[in-house]
Write a protein that holds these residues in place. Structure first.
Motif, PDB file in Angstrom:
ATOM      1  N   HIS A 141     115.516 -70.510  47.902  1.00 25.10           N
ATOM      2  CA  HIS A 141     115.447 -71.872  48.459  1.00 25.10           C
ATOM      3  C   HIS A 141     116.542 -72.783  47.895  1.00 25.10           C
ATOM      4  N   ASP A 142     117.366 -72.254  47.019  1.00 23.61           N
ATOM      5  CA  ASP A 142     118.435 -73.051  46.415  1.00 23.61           C
ATOM      6  C   ASP A 142     119.695 -72.910  47.263  1.00 23.61           C
ATOM      7  N   THR A 143     119.797 -73.737  48.289  1.00 21.64           N
ATOM      8  CA  THR A 143     120.919 -73.625  49.227  1.00 21.64           C
ATOM      9  C   THR A 143     122.260 -73.912  48.564  1.00 21.64           C
ATOM     10  N   ALA A 144     122.258 -74.823  47.586  1.00 16.45           N
ATOM     11  CA  ALA A 144     123.520 -75.147  46.908  1.00 16.45           C
ATOM     12  C   ALA A 144     124.042 -73.950  46.128  1.00 16.45           C
ATOM     13  N   CYS A 145     123.155 -73.234  45.442  1.00 23.64           N
ATOM     14  CA  CYS A 145     123.546 -72.044  44.683  1.00 23.64           C
ATOM     15  C   CYS A 145     124.032 -70.948  45.615  1.00 23.64           C
TER      16      CYS A 145
END
Length: 218
Positions: free
Chosen positions: A153-157
């Motif tokens: 769920h960590d789109t930035a990563c």
């Protein structure tokens, strides 16, 4: 003028004889209705084949008394050990039977079920094979490691891993190599698919479009 029975019969023969050349000429000049044009798009071709395949499967299931509902799966797909098998470069093995109604439909449409099975499975898995080959690239392996460390769920990563951008850049060349490797399978796939389109069009064109009252189609 007096007309007797003999004269009437003679006149009748004359009329029939005169009409025959006209009827024969009409029969010789008559032309069958042209077949409808084949689909121009791949989506249209796929839909045509799928529709014909469903017609063939339904006929087979009814003929074997297994139409259901639901249709008997062993009659639809076949029973016992699968006779056809192919192991892909990705490591997956795909199998199929030759005794089910689906196999019977494939033989009607493609002619050679074994050749079609191999060509279809191979062509449908060209992209996964190309993606597997990307792991030979060191930058791609590093991007995979960075992506694996991200929470889903960590789109930035995920974006920062650079995996998507790298795959977009490297995949076309790798896919071209894989397609060249499987050139014979691609040729077979196209030829058998062309045959299936022709067979499907003929099958569906021959189906009655109207039904007489009290005479439902089988």
């Amino acid at each position: 003028m007096k007309i007797n029975a003999s004269s009437v019969r003679a006149m009748g023969r004359t009329v029939v004889a005169a009409a025959l050349p006209v009827l024969l000429a009409a029969a010789c000049t008559a032309r069958p209705h042209p077949a409808p044009p084949l689909p121009a798009t791949e989506r249209g071709r796929s839909d045509l084949i799928a529709t014909a395949q469903q017609v063939l499967v339904d006929r087979c299931l009814h003929a074997r008394g297994a139409a259901g509902p639901p249709p008997r799966q062993e009659v639809l797909f076949g029973t016992g050990p699968a006779e056809l098998s192919i192991t892909l470069t990705t490591g997956y093995t795909v199998r199929a039977h030759t005794d089910g109604c689906l196999a019977e439909a494939h033989r009607y449409l493609y002619g050679d079920q074994k050749r079609w099975f191999r060509a279809e499975v191979t062509v449908n898995n060209l992209r996964p094979e190309a993606q597997l080959g990307l792991r030979d690239d060191a930058d791609y392996r590093a991007a995979l490691s960075r992506r694996a460390a991200c929470d889903d769920h960590d789109t930035a990563c995920i974006r920062a891993s650079g995996l998507k951008a790298l795959r977009t850049r490297l995949e076309p060349a790798r896919l071209a190599q894989v397609r060249a490797k499987h050139r014979d399978d691609l040729i077979t796939y196209d030829r058998l698919r062309d045959r299936a389109v022709q067979r499907a069009a003929g099958l569906l064109a021959d189906r009655p479009t109207t039904q007489r009252k009290g005479n439902p189609s089988s």
